[in-house]
Design a protein around this motif. Structure first.
Motif, mmCIF file in Angstrom:
data_model
loop_
_atom_site.group_PDB
_atom_site.id
_atom_site.type_symbol
_atom_site.label_atom_id
_atom_site.label_comp_id
_atom_site.label_asym_id
_atom_site.label_seq_id
_atom_site.Cartn_x
_atom_site.Cartn_y
_atom_site.Cartn_z
ATOM 1 N N VAL A 404 -92.598 12.766 -2.049
ATOM 2 C CA VAL A 404 -94.417 12.429 -2.752
ATOM 3 C C VAL A 404 -94.418 13.868 -3.611
ATOM 4 C CG1 VAL A 404 -96.510 12.774 -0.865
ATOM 5 C CG2 VAL A 404 -94.104 11.242 -0.067
ATOM 6 N N MET A 409 -94.673 8.291 -5.522
ATOM 7 C CA MET A 409 -95.674 7.448 -3.833
ATOM 8 C C MET A 409 -94.917 6.545 -4.177
ATOM 9 S SD MET A 409 -97.590 9.596 -2.097
ATOM 10 C CE MET A 409 -98.554 8.526 -1.828
ATOM 11 N N ALA A 412 -91.808 6.479 -1.690
ATOM 12 C CA ALA A 412 -91.645 6.472 -0.192
ATOM 13 C C ALA A 412 -92.190 5.727 0.671
ATOM 14 C CB ALA A 412 -92.571 7.425 -0.412
ATOM 15 N N PHE A 416 -90.408 4.015 3.644
ATOM 16 C CA PHE A 416 -90.497 4.496 4.762
ATOM 17 C C PHE A 416 -90.556 2.821 5.657
ATOM 18 C CE2 PHE A 416 -91.205 8.944 5.373
ATOM 19 C CZ PHE A 416 -91.808 8.718 6.232
ATOM 20 N N VAL B 170 -95.871 4.605 9.743
ATOM 21 C CA VAL B 170 -95.639 5.220 8.483
ATOM 22 C C VAL B 170 -96.204 4.962 7.846
ATOM 23 C CG1 VAL B 170 -93.039 4.669 9.569
ATOM 24 C CG2 VAL B 170 -93.944 3.166 7.698
ATOM 25 N N LEU B 171 -96.965 4.695 7.106
ATOM 26 C CA LEU B 171 -97.904 4.345 6.263
ATOM 27 C C LEU B 171 -98.755 5.376 6.617
ATOM 28 C CD1 LEU B 171 -98.201 0.439 5.635
ATOM 29 C CD2 LEU B 171 -97.017 2.248 3.976
ATOM 30 N N LEU B 173 -98.107 8.023 7.352
ATOM 31 C CA LEU B 173 -97.293 9.516 7.604
ATOM 32 C C LEU B 173 -96.883 9.746 5.622
ATOM 33 C CD1 LEU B 173 -96.043 12.178 8.804
ATOM 34 C CD2 LEU B 173 -93.991 10.281 8.552
ATOM 35 N N VAL B 174 -96.750 8.173 4.776
ATOM 36 C CA VAL B 174 -96.363 9.208 3.479
ATOM 37 C C VAL B 174 -98.101 9.141 2.921
ATOM 38 C CG1 VAL B 174 -96.809 7.679 1.631
ATOM 39 C CG2 VAL B 174 -95.189 7.009 3.648
#
Lengths: 487, 510
Positions: A404, A409, A412, A416, B170-171, B173-174
């Motif tokens: 990030v 982005m 990530a 994730f 988790v989204l 967290l990003v």
């Protein structure tokens, strides 16, 4: 550059080589009866070598002073970091191996020596500063690893694993060598420093092919998608301590080597190879997670889990900066602890007769028959799934933070989100262990060493690990900085 | 009390007790768990007593830099204080409600105490990553509670719960990583005042929304809730409905709204739309349920929709109302699940049709059940009324349609709750076994009486609960003022009477 300075810098390698040769002599005269003694001595040699490399990390050694034999080997903080991980996990392998092999009567005097030489090769891989040193380290590691995979000669699966590993490993080495020759041809040098300087004007088509082929070979060694096919078979077939060795030392060496090559030799060409790494990383995360779902054998599952984890580690490489490298190293530490804990648990799962139980369905209701073991397995699974507050989360957190911060982005977010797929199969193990009715297959007793290693690693991956995060962050930052100052 | 780390202590007490419970026999584990939760309740009362209303926004702050990348930073404002009080109040009741649990009691108590620690951590955290850790970690014990001690379909429910909420989180967290990278701090109060670029806010808001909407849960991602509720043991349901759902609302009020005011305004119609759909659809679904727990679970979704309506009303009434609905729903739905648990323990079925005429053999039970039913409907004098009235009044100022559709939820709520009550408590005693059930035991009375008192207290004198959060809500309202969307209700102020006339009108009642 005087020889004595160089020889001083490679003291850990010398220790291990000499120890290996002496132990070989002991093995020749003492035979298999001496295997326990040799194991103990090999562990001592590995710990001694760890003690020898540790100062370089603590003092943050970097720059030209750390370069031995005209840049062939870098004994800087980065290689020191990698070597400590490699040597310690090799030592852990030797500690847990005898009980496993004794049951087949397969504990041979050569085993500790092969592990020693494999660790030596792995150590060379992470300290290589030149294509030649890289290849020597890689082959030294691989040669020992092929034999180790096939170590239980009476077991067909082990022989199959050894053969598959050898054939595919040789192919990958060939691809890597081809890439290296292209790189050499288009840059005119084998030293990482020289390659980086020669390519500073941009990559020619030939050099680009060199990078791609080298990455393909390295991806094989790391078991990253799309060169991961050998991993489940080899992990399943190889004797469990050896699998543990591949998944820890082998993985650290391969990842460390990839970092060396990508961040030193092709440091200024990051834009050219970043997209490849992004693809490999995401593909590994997804394929590793999807592949694991259908597995019924715990070792195969751990193999897919290791593919999955390599994907996460490579997210840090895609950032291609100090922060990313530091995150990768941090991830490696946690990954090694989780993997050691995972495989030690697998080793402890034995039926009444002491035979290893690898079938996941047989773990049903373990929490009621063996609560301690079940707790360990549960911690490892939640940690691998990256659920906070277990320490496994922090590794993922760091690599994605690096991505990030580097402005990636989408990588990530997708990475994730894909980690949720992985959570599914880790949860499956927890479900079997905690929710299902007991089948009471696991009855075998484990020895004190297994328990000790399990307790230490589980404490490390428990939330208590965060208390070490400040200290470890300092070390990984130093090591990562050394990587970027090696030139 | 300044300097004494009371918040850390409140986190440590259940955690230590949880570890102890793992090694204890069933009976000892029950006692340890009960004592630990009561100690925490006492600490909570001390916390409330010492909370300085009108004082600093953040009180009892602690900060320890013992980790790399984030810090152990705790602190509470009035909003967090009330939710903490709700949690510590419900926990001893949950432990008491776990009487029927007989398998693996030590582990069960450990899991519950761990949930308590993590919930409190969510409300106390002042570091965004620390918040995330507490927020996520709650999944592990809840997964185990549903999966080990749940009913027949527990495996499916536990997976659904875990994976749904994990994907949402988790989204988030990003988004947090990006925010910290941009703002350069992990400190929540600083981030709450940081003005993110309004284009970026859109993405960040969506990421946070993904997480909080699942936790809340909002329609259409609510489907994990009925599955988890039906399968969870009674105490699990109480905690799930009572406190865990509030983490979604807390997330909106603490993170999504103050950090992304523009995006919140931009997406407000989306929230209204989803909330309106939720109110009507889930109420209608609740109406046709034959399983008592499922019915109450769907009613929770409907109530949470009133919360989101109020939150996105962008005015003080709406925000205060949402908080009151959350607190009230925590008490009432917890109490309703307890009531279901009481008869479930006796007859081991949740089928509504198996009961009937309980008023005859269980008069005291019928009384309390009636009180909680009325509170759930929102009868004046009970806790439910205050919150629902305020939040719907708040949302009316900004969207009449949302208020209109939201209000139908109250009517439908009355329909399904009264229908449930009629089938279970009134009518003929169709089944001999149901007719033979004994009335509330002392242990059960000890659990429902405090809840009943709290429900009445909140309904009759809500000022006790509104006072601590008034300043914080006002601050949030001021923060949101710049992005506030224009309302469609065209509310105009009435003409104020001259001061003398006003005094006369009050007739010296002062």
């Amino acid at each position: 550059m005087d020889w004595s300075h160089s020889l001083r810098l490679i003291a850990p390698e010398e220790t291990l080589s000499i120890a290996g040769l002496i132990l070989l002599l002991i093995a020749a005269w003492g035979g298999d009866k001496a295997s326990r003694l040799i194991s103990i001595l090999a562990v001592a040699a590995l710990i001694g070598a760890t003690a020898l490399v540790a100062p370089a990390l603590c003092s943050g050694a970097m720059g030209p002073d750390t370069s031995a034999f005209f840049g062939q080997i870098h004994a800087d903080a980065f290689s020191s970091f990698g070597k400590i991980l490699i040597y310690l996990s090799a030592a852990a392998t030797l500690v847990v191996a005898p009980t496993f092999f004794d049951r087949f009567g397969a504990m041979r005097a050569e085993f500790p020596i092969l592990v020693l030489f494999a660790a030596l090769g792995s150590g060379l891989m992470v300290s290589a500063g030149d294509l030649v040193a890289l290849y020597i380290g890689l082959e030294m590691n691989s040669l020992a690893a092929y034999v180790l995979a096939a170590f239980v000669r009476t077991d067909g699966r082990s022989a199959e694993a050894g053969l598959k590993y050898f054939v595919l490993g040789a192919l990958a080495s060939g691809i890597l060598l081809f890439g290296m020759s292209l790189t050499y041809g288009f840059s005119g040098t084998t030293s990482f420093e020289g390659i980086n300087a020669a390519l500073s004007g941009g990559l020619s088509h030939g050099a680009l092919f060199g990078v791609v082929f080298m990455l393909a070979g390295l991806a094989f060694k790391m078991s990253a998608v799309p060169f991961h096919m050998w991993t489940p078979d080899v992990y399943e077939g190889a004797p469990t301590p050896v699998t543990k060795f591949f998944a820890t030392s082998g993985k650290v060496a391969a990842v460390g080597l990839t970092m060396r090559v990508m961040l030193e030799a092709f440091a200024d060409q990051a834009d050219a190879w970043r997209q490849i790494i992004v693809f490999i990383a995401l593909a590994s995360i997804v394929v590793g997670a999807l592949g694991a779902i259908g597995q019924k054998n715990i070792k195969r599952l751990m193999a897919y889990s290791s593919i999955n984890n390599v994907g996460f580690i490579l997210v840090g490489l895609a950032a291609a900066n100090v922060q990313g490298a530091s995150a990768m190293l941090f991830y490696l530490v946690i990954y090694v602890a989780m993997t050691v804990a995972g495989f030690v648990t697998v080793l402890m799962l034995k039926d009444e007769a002491g035979n290893p139980v690898e079938d996941i369905a047989s773990f049903a209701g373990l929490s009621r028959t063996r609560p301690g073991l079940a707790l360990g397995l549960g911690l490892v699974m939640f940690s691998l799934a990256g659920i906070p507050p277990l320490f496994g989360f922090w590794g993922k957190f760091l690599v994605f933070r690096a991505a990030v911060d580097a402005g990636m982005m989408p990588l990530a977010a997708i990475g994730f989100a894909a980690s949720v797929i992985g959570a599914f199969y880790y949860l499956k193990i927890v479900k079997v262990v905690y929710f299902d009715e007991p089948v009471d297959v696991i009855k075998g007793e484990s020895d004190i060493w297994h328990k000790a290693i399990l307790v230490v690693t589980c404490l490390f991956i428990s939330p208590l690990g965060y208390l070490l995060s400040g200290w470890l962050q300092g070390l990984t930052d130093t090591a990562a900085a050394a990587l970027f100052h090696a030139l | 009390m300044s300097g004494f780390p009371i918040l850390s202590l409140m986190l440590a007490v259940p955690l230590i007790a949880a570890l102890a419970c793992l090694f204890l026999q069933a009976k000892a584990a029950r006692s340890v768990a009960l004592i630990a939760t009561l100690v925490n309740l006492a600490l909570g009362v001390v916390l409330w007593m010492n909370y300085d209303i009108g004082g600093a926004q953040w009180q009892f702050t602690e900060r320890l830099e013992i980790f790399s990348g984030f810090s152990w930073a705790l602190g509470i404002d009035g909003i967090a204080l009330l939710l903490i009080m709700l949690s510590v109040f419900l926990m001893p009741i949950c432990i008491g409600a776990s009487h029927a649990i007989e398998k693996r009691v030590g582990e069960y108590m450990a899991a519950f105490l761990l949930v308590e620690t993590l919930m409190l951590g969510v409300f106390m955290a002042q570091d965004i990553y620390l918040f995330y850790m507490f927020f996520e970690a709650g999944l592990i014990p809840m997964y185990l509670i549903i999966g080990i001690w749940g009913g027949a379909d527990r495996i499916y429910a536990s997976y659904k719960f875990f994976l749904y909420t994990l994907l949402g989180s988790v989204l988030m967290l990003v988004a947090m990583l990006w925010m910290v990278h941009t703002a350069g701090t992990t400190d929540v109060p600083t981030l709450m005042a940081y003005n993110f670029d309004s284009k970026a806010q859109t993405w960040l808001w969506l990421a946070f929304f993904a997480s909080f909407a699942v936790k809340m849960p909002m329609w259409p991602v609510h489907t994990w809730l009925p599955a988890a509720h039906v399968q969870a043991p009674t105490a699990g349901s109480v905690i799930l409905a009572g406190v865990l759902l509030k983490m979604g609302g807390y997330g909106f009020i603490r993170y999504a709204l103050p950090m992304f005011p523009e995006a919140s305004a931009y997406f407000a119609p989306l929230i209204w739309g989803l909330s309106m759909a939720a109110v009507v659809i889930t109420s209608l679904i609740a109406l046709v349920q034959s399983d008592m727990k499922k019915l109450i679970a769907y009613s929770s979704v409907a109530h949470m929709a009133i919360v989101t309506l109020g939150l996105f009303a962008f005015n003080v009434q709406g925000l205060e109302g949402s908080m009151m609905v959350m607190l009230s729903h925590g008490l009432v739905s917890g109490a309703l699940f307890l009531c279901v648990g009481v008869i479930y323990d006796r007859l081991h079925t949740r089928e509504i049709s198996r009961y009937g005429g309980l008023a005859i053999n269980m008069p005291r039970y019928a009384l309390f059940f009636l009180l909680f039913t009325m509170a759930s409907i929102g009868l004046p004098g009970t806790s439910g009324f205050v919150g629902e009235f305020l939040s719907l009044g708040g949302v009316y100022q900004i969207s009449t349609w949302a208020a209109f559709v939201g209000t139908t939820g109250i009517i439908l709520g009355a329909a399904y709750m009264l229908y449930l009550y009629r089938r279970v408590v009134f009518g003929e005693q169709k089944n001999a076994d149901a007719a033979a059930m004994p009335d509330l035991y002392v242990r059960e009375l000890l659990m429902v009486v405090p809840l009943a008192l709290a429900v009445l207290w909140m309904g009759i004198y809500p000022e006790s609960f509104i006072a601590p959060m008034r300043a914080d809500i006002a601050a949030l309202d001021a923060r949101l003022a710049r992005a506030k969307p224009a309302g469609d209700s065209a509310v105009t102020l009435g003409k104020a009477m001259p001061a003398q006339a006003q005094a006369a009108a009050h007739g010296g009642s002062h």
